[in-house]
Design a protein around this motif. Sequence first.
Motif, PDB file in Angstrom:
ATOM      1  N   ALA A  92      45.436  31.741  29.852  1.00 17.17           N
ATOM      2  CA  ALA A  92      44.397  30.962  29.178  1.00 17.17           C
ATOM      3  C   ALA A  92      44.291  29.584  29.826  1.00 17.17           C
ATOM      4  O   ALA A  92      45.288  29.024  30.282  1.00 17.17           O
ATOM      5  N   ASN A  93      43.085  29.080  29.901  1.00 19.78           N
ATOM      6  CA  ASN A  93      42.743  27.760  30.452  1.00 19.78           C
ATOM      7  C   ASN A  93      42.766  27.692  31.968  1.00 19.78           C
ATOM      8  O   ASN A  93      42.595  26.623  32.531  1.00 19.78           O
ATOM      9  N   SER A  94      42.949  28.830  32.660  1.00 20.29           N
ATOM     10  CA  SER A  94      42.843  28.790  34.115  1.00 20.29           C
ATOM     11  C   SER A  94      41.376  28.581  34.492  1.00 20.29           C
ATOM     12  O   SER A  94      40.469  29.022  33.796  1.00 20.29           O
ATOM     13  N   VAL A  95      41.158  27.872  35.593  1.00 14.94           N
ATOM     14  CA  VAL A  95      39.809  27.547  36.050  1.00 14.94           C
ATOM     15  C   VAL A  95      39.641  28.091  37.464  1.00 14.94           C
ATOM     16  O   VAL A  95      40.505  27.882  38.320  1.00 14.94           O
ATOM     17  N   HIS A  96      38.529  28.785  37.713  1.00  8.52           N
ATOM     18  CA  HIS A  96      38.310  29.357  39.033  1.00  8.52           C
ATOM     19  C   HIS A  96      36.859  29.800  39.210  1.00  8.52           C
ATOM     20  O   HIS A  96      36.098  29.872  38.255  1.00  8.52           O
ATOM     21  N   THR A  97      36.538  30.118  40.460  1.00  9.00           N
ATOM     22  CA  THR A  97      35.200  30.569  40.861  1.00  9.00           C
ATOM     23  C   THR A  97      35.362  31.875  41.621  1.00  9.00           C
ATOM     24  O   THR A  97      35.882  31.888  42.735  1.00  9.00           O
ATOM     25  N   LEU A  98      34.933  32.982  41.036  1.00  9.93           N
ATOM     26  CA  LEU A  98      35.064  34.285  41.664  1.00  9.93           C
ATOM     27  C   LEU A  98      34.049  34.409  42.796  1.00  9.93           C
ATOM     28  O   LEU A  98      32.875  34.127  42.622  1.00  9.93           O
ATOM     29  N   GLN A  99      34.533  34.856  43.960  1.00 10.52           N
ATOM     30  CA  GLN A  99      33.678  35.107  45.117  1.00 10.52           C
ATOM     31  C   GLN A  99      33.984  36.500  45.653  1.00 10.52           C
ATOM     32  O   GLN A  99      35.145  36.810  45.950  1.00 10.52           O
ATOM     33  N   CYS A 100      32.963  37.323  45.801  1.00 16.60           N
ATOM     34  CA  CYS A 100      33.157  38.649  46.374  1.00 16.60           C
ATOM     35  C   CYS A 100      33.009  38.554  47.888  1.00 16.60           C
ATOM     36  O   CYS A 100      32.071  37.931  48.384  1.00 16.60           O
ATOM     37  N   ILE A 101      33.937  39.193  48.616  1.00 16.44           N
ATOM     38  CA  ILE A 101      33.915  39.088  50.080  1.00 16.44           C
ATOM     39  C   ILE A 101      33.696  40.430  50.775  1.00 16.44           C
ATOM     40  O   ILE A 101      33.588  40.467  52.000  1.00 16.44           O
ATOM     41  N   GLU A 102      33.627  41.529  50.013  1.00 10.14           N
ATOM     42  CA  GLU A 102      33.319  42.836  50.597  1.00 10.14           C
ATOM     43  C   GLU A 102      32.354  43.578  49.688  1.00 10.14           C
ATOM     44  O   GLU A 102      32.438  43.469  48.467  1.00 10.14           O
ATOM     45  N   ASP A 103      31.447  44.351  50.299  1.00  8.89           N
ATOM     46  CA  ASP A 103      30.530  45.173  49.513  1.00  8.89           C
ATOM     47  C   ASP A 103      31.291  46.214  48.710  1.00  8.89           C
ATOM     48  O   ASP A 103      32.379  46.645  49.088  1.00  8.89           O
ATOM     49  N   ASN A 104      30.676  46.596  47.591  1.00  7.19           N
ATOM     50  CA  ASN A 104      31.197  47.647  46.708  1.00  7.19           C
ATOM     51  C   ASN A 104      32.614  47.373  46.225  1.00  7.19           C
ATOM     52  O   ASN A 104      33.451  48.269  46.166  1.00  7.19           O
ATOM     53  N   THR A 105      32.859  46.123  45.871  1.00  9.94           N
ATOM     54  CA  THR A 105      34.148  45.734  45.298  1.00  9.94           C
ATOM     55  C   THR A 105      34.133  46.081  43.813  1.00  9.94           C
ATOM     56  O   THR A 105      33.293  45.593  43.065  1.00  9.94           O
TER      57      THR A 105
END
Length: 154
Positions: A92-105
């Motif tokens: 809880a309270n973690s902060v982040h920005t999800l980025q996908c780096i491969e198709d069909n993940t």
Amino acid sequence: MTQPLTAPAPTAVHLGESEVPFVDMGGGNLLRVLQVHEKESLWIVENVFQAGFEVMTHRHTGPVWGYTKSGAWKYKEYEYVNRADSFLYEPANSVHTLQCIEDNTRVWFHMYGMNLNLDAEGNVVSVTDGAGSLAFYLALCEEQGLGRPPVIVG
């Protein structure tokens, strides 16, 4: 309170692969909502992301567990990459920005609480939770002609 031994035991609920469809959120990025239990603030979703997809920076109000089935994604704020068969725990309270780096993940997330979506200064600009995700998912199901899938709702 304990349930008396004479009370009927609860039964397990099974959802087959084809019973809960993925919906297209745009750009080939897919979502399916498997379970929402509002009283527990629980929501379980599965996504398929395409390379370049990014979720805005957010803070979780509860813990999150993630399992990557295929492809690769990361958090902008960290060096490690989540790849097929990797497991992730977010407190809880973690902060982040999800980025996908491969198709069909393909990633499965089990979450409690809400995502507080943040602007560049760290201010909350919107909130995502299980109920909102379910409403969004069901609206897309209807729009895409998929009917109402048997999402587990409690």
